[in-house]
Design a protein around this motif. Structure first.
Motif, PDB file in Angstrom:
ATOM      1  N   ALA A 142      41.330 -46.505   3.650  1.00 35.50           N
ATOM      2  CA  ALA A 142      40.268 -46.782   4.494  1.00 35.50           C
ATOM      3  C   ALA A 142      38.637 -46.097   4.422  1.00 35.50           C
ATOM      4  N   ARG A 143      37.968 -46.388   3.447  1.00 40.03           N
ATOM      5  CA  ARG A 143      36.429 -46.038   3.606  1.00 40.03           C
ATOM      6  C   ARG A 143      36.164 -45.411   4.892  1.00 40.03           C
ATOM      7  N   ALA A 144      36.042 -46.059   6.215  1.00 38.95           N
ATOM      8  CA  ALA A 144      35.960 -45.371   6.979  1.00 38.95           C
ATOM      9  C   ALA A 144      36.528 -45.397   8.741  1.00 38.95           C
ATOM     10  N   ILE A 145      36.174 -45.022  10.274  1.00 40.30           N
ATOM     11  CA  ILE A 145      37.197 -45.199  10.872  1.00 40.30           C
ATOM     12  C   ILE A 145      35.999 -45.355  11.911  1.00 40.30           C
ATOM     13  N   ARG A 146      36.104 -46.357  12.983  1.00 40.63           N
ATOM     14  CA  ARG A 146      35.563 -45.993  14.397  1.00 40.63           C
ATOM     15  C   ARG A 146      36.564 -45.344  14.865  1.00 40.63           C
ATOM     16  N   TYR A 147      35.791 -44.404  15.882  1.00 50.87           N
ATOM     17  CA  TYR A 147      36.115 -43.650  16.742  1.00 50.87           C
ATOM     18  C   TYR A 147      36.802 -44.240  17.849  1.00 50.87           C
ATOM     19  N   SER A 148      36.844 -45.530  17.867  1.00 55.38           N
ATOM     20  CA  SER A 148      37.206 -46.168  18.809  1.00 55.38           C
ATOM     21  C   SER A 148      39.133 -45.829  18.550  1.00 55.38           C
ATOM     22  N   THR A 149      38.431 -46.825  17.326  1.00 58.70           N
ATOM     23  CA  THR A 149      40.045 -47.262  16.542  1.00 58.70           C
ATOM     24  C   THR A 149      40.540 -45.489  16.527  1.00 58.70           C
ATOM     25  N   LEU A 150      40.302 -44.158  16.369  1.00 59.39           N
ATOM     26  CA  LEU A 150      40.492 -43.028  16.202  1.00 59.39           C
ATOM     27  C   LEU A 150      41.780 -43.231  17.044  1.00 59.39           C
ATOM     28  N   ALA A 151      40.975 -42.730  18.612  1.00 62.31           N
ATOM     29  CA  ALA A 151      41.376 -41.806  19.929  1.00 62.31           C
ATOM     30  C   ALA A 151      42.230 -43.112  19.906  1.00 62.31           C
ATOM     31  N   ALA A 152      41.978 -44.734  19.897  1.00 61.45           N
ATOM     32  CA  ALA A 152      43.477 -45.248  20.543  1.00 61.45           C
ATOM     33  C   ALA A 152      44.462 -44.611  19.750  1.00 61.45           C
ATOM     34  N   VAL A 153      44.574 -44.704  18.427  1.00 53.62           N
ATOM     35  CA  VAL A 153      45.964 -43.984  17.814  1.00 53.62           C
ATOM     36  C   VAL A 153      45.958 -43.115  17.901  1.00 53.62           C
ATOM     37  N   CYS A 154      45.167 -41.756  17.833  1.00 54.77           N
ATOM     38  CA  CYS A 154      45.563 -40.560  18.598  1.00 54.77           C
ATOM     39  C   CYS A 154      46.355 -40.778  20.387  1.00 54.77           C
ATOM     40  N   VAL A 155      45.477 -41.873  21.235  1.00 54.72           N
ATOM     41  CA  VAL A 155      46.105 -41.795  22.580  1.00 54.72           C
ATOM     42  C   VAL A 155      48.039 -41.764  22.146  1.00 54.72           C
ATOM     43  N   ALA A 156      48.203 -42.614  22.117  1.00 53.77           N
ATOM     44  CA  ALA A 156      48.598 -43.746  21.314  1.00 53.77           C
ATOM     45  C   ALA A 156      50.832 -43.078  20.894  1.00 53.77           C
ATOM     46  N   LEU A 157      49.486 -41.659  19.697  1.00 51.71           N
ATOM     47  CA  LEU A 157      50.811 -41.309  18.995  1.00 51.71           C
ATOM     48  C   LEU A 157      50.666 -39.634  20.167  1.00 51.71           C
ATOM     49  N   ASP A 158      50.304 -39.828  20.416  1.00 51.57           N
ATOM     50  CA  ASP A 158      49.744 -38.128  21.761  1.00 51.57           C
ATOM     51  C   ASP A 158      49.804 -37.360  20.894  1.00 51.57           C
ATOM     52  N   CYS A 159      48.738 -36.677  20.044  1.00 50.24           N
ATOM     53  CA  CYS A 159      47.890 -36.632  18.467  1.00 50.24           C
ATOM     54  C   CYS A 159      46.829 -36.145  18.719  1.00 50.24           C
ATOM     55  N   GLU A 160      45.943 -34.912  18.131  1.00 51.36           N
ATOM     56  CA  GLU A 160      44.478 -34.954  18.478  1.00 51.36           C
ATOM     57  C   GLU A 160      44.142 -34.495  16.807  1.00 51.36           C
ATOM     58  N   VAL A 161      43.161 -35.369  16.863  1.00 53.93           N
ATOM     59  CA  VAL A 161      42.208 -36.242  15.244  1.00 53.93           C
ATOM     60  C   VAL A 161      42.850 -35.117  14.054  1.00 53.93           C
ATOM     61  N   GLY A 162      43.133 -33.816  14.037  1.00 54.09           N
ATOM     62  CA  GLY A 162      43.120 -32.845  13.397  1.00 54.09           C
ATOM     63  C   GLY A 162      44.967 -33.019  13.066  1.00 54.09           C
ATOM     64  N   ASP A 163      46.265 -33.725  14.083  1.00 53.81           N
ATOM     65  CA  ASP A 163      46.919 -33.698  13.297  1.00 53.81           C
ATOM     66  C   ASP A 163      47.173 -35.364  12.150  1.00 53.81           C
ATOM     67  N   LEU A 164      46.403 -35.739  13.049  1.00 56.53           N
ATOM     68  CA  LEU A 164      46.595 -37.097  12.083  1.00 56.53           C
ATOM     69  C   LEU A 164      45.364 -36.994  10.541  1.00 56.53           C
ATOM     70  N   LEU A 165      43.963 -36.397  10.681  1.00 53.25           N
ATOM     71  CA  LEU A 165      43.245 -36.260   9.536  1.00 53.25           C
ATOM     72  C   LEU A 165      43.487 -35.053   8.761  1.00 53.25           C
ATOM     73  N   VAL A 166      43.702 -34.778   7.949  1.00 49.25           N
ATOM     74  CA  VAL A 166      43.568 -33.556   7.354  1.00 49.25           C
ATOM     75  C   VAL A 166      43.201 -33.572   6.321  1.00 49.25           C
ATOM     76  N   ARG A 167      42.555 -32.306   5.635  1.00 52.05           N
ATOM     77  CA  ARG A 167      41.734 -31.853   4.078  1.00 52.05           C
ATOM     78  C   ARG A 167      42.664 -32.020   3.356  1.00 52.05           C
ATOM     79  N   ALA A 168      42.363 -32.607   2.104  1.00 51.62           N
ATOM     80  CA  ALA A 168      43.787 -32.973   1.474  1.00 51.62           C
ATOM     81  C   ALA A 168      42.963 -32.430   0.166  1.00 51.62           C
ATOM     82  N   ASP A 169      42.700 -31.287  -0.237  1.00 50.52           N
ATOM     83  CA  ASP A 169      42.301 -30.523  -1.175  1.00 50.52           C
ATOM     84  C   ASP A 169      42.941 -29.628  -1.549  1.00 50.52           C
TER      85      ASP A 169
END
Length: 75
Positions: free
Chosen positions: A48-75
């Motif tokens: 993914a090159r981008a993600i909508r906030y609405s998508t991010l919010a929906a996924v986080c609600v469904a997985l009962d997680c925070e944005v930081g649990d889903l997206l992390v730095r990979a460096d």
């Protein structure tokens, strides 16, 4: 030389790991959030090159997680 659009973003999506932890499939998540399996697969596979906030919010609600649990730095 690699085009700028093809370079890694330095962000890793942990969707696959979170699905495994919760015993959920991509199809099940798709049904819960109303987002196509194809679009979720792009996110899951770090393409993914981008993600909508609405998508991010929906996924986080469904997985009962925070944005930081889903997206992390990979460096």
């Amino acid at each position: 030389m690699v085009a700028a659009d093809d370079e890694a973003t330095g962000i890793h999506c942990r969707l696959d790991e979170l699905l495994i932890e919760r015993g959920m499939t991509l199809i099940g998540l798709s049904e819960l959030v109303g987002i196509s399996v194809v679009n979720l697969s792009v996110l899951k596979n770090d393409r993914a090159r981008a993600i909508r906030y609405s998508t991010l919010a929906a996924v986080c609600v469904a997985l009962d997680c925070e944005v930081g649990d889903l997206l992390v730095r990979a460096d």
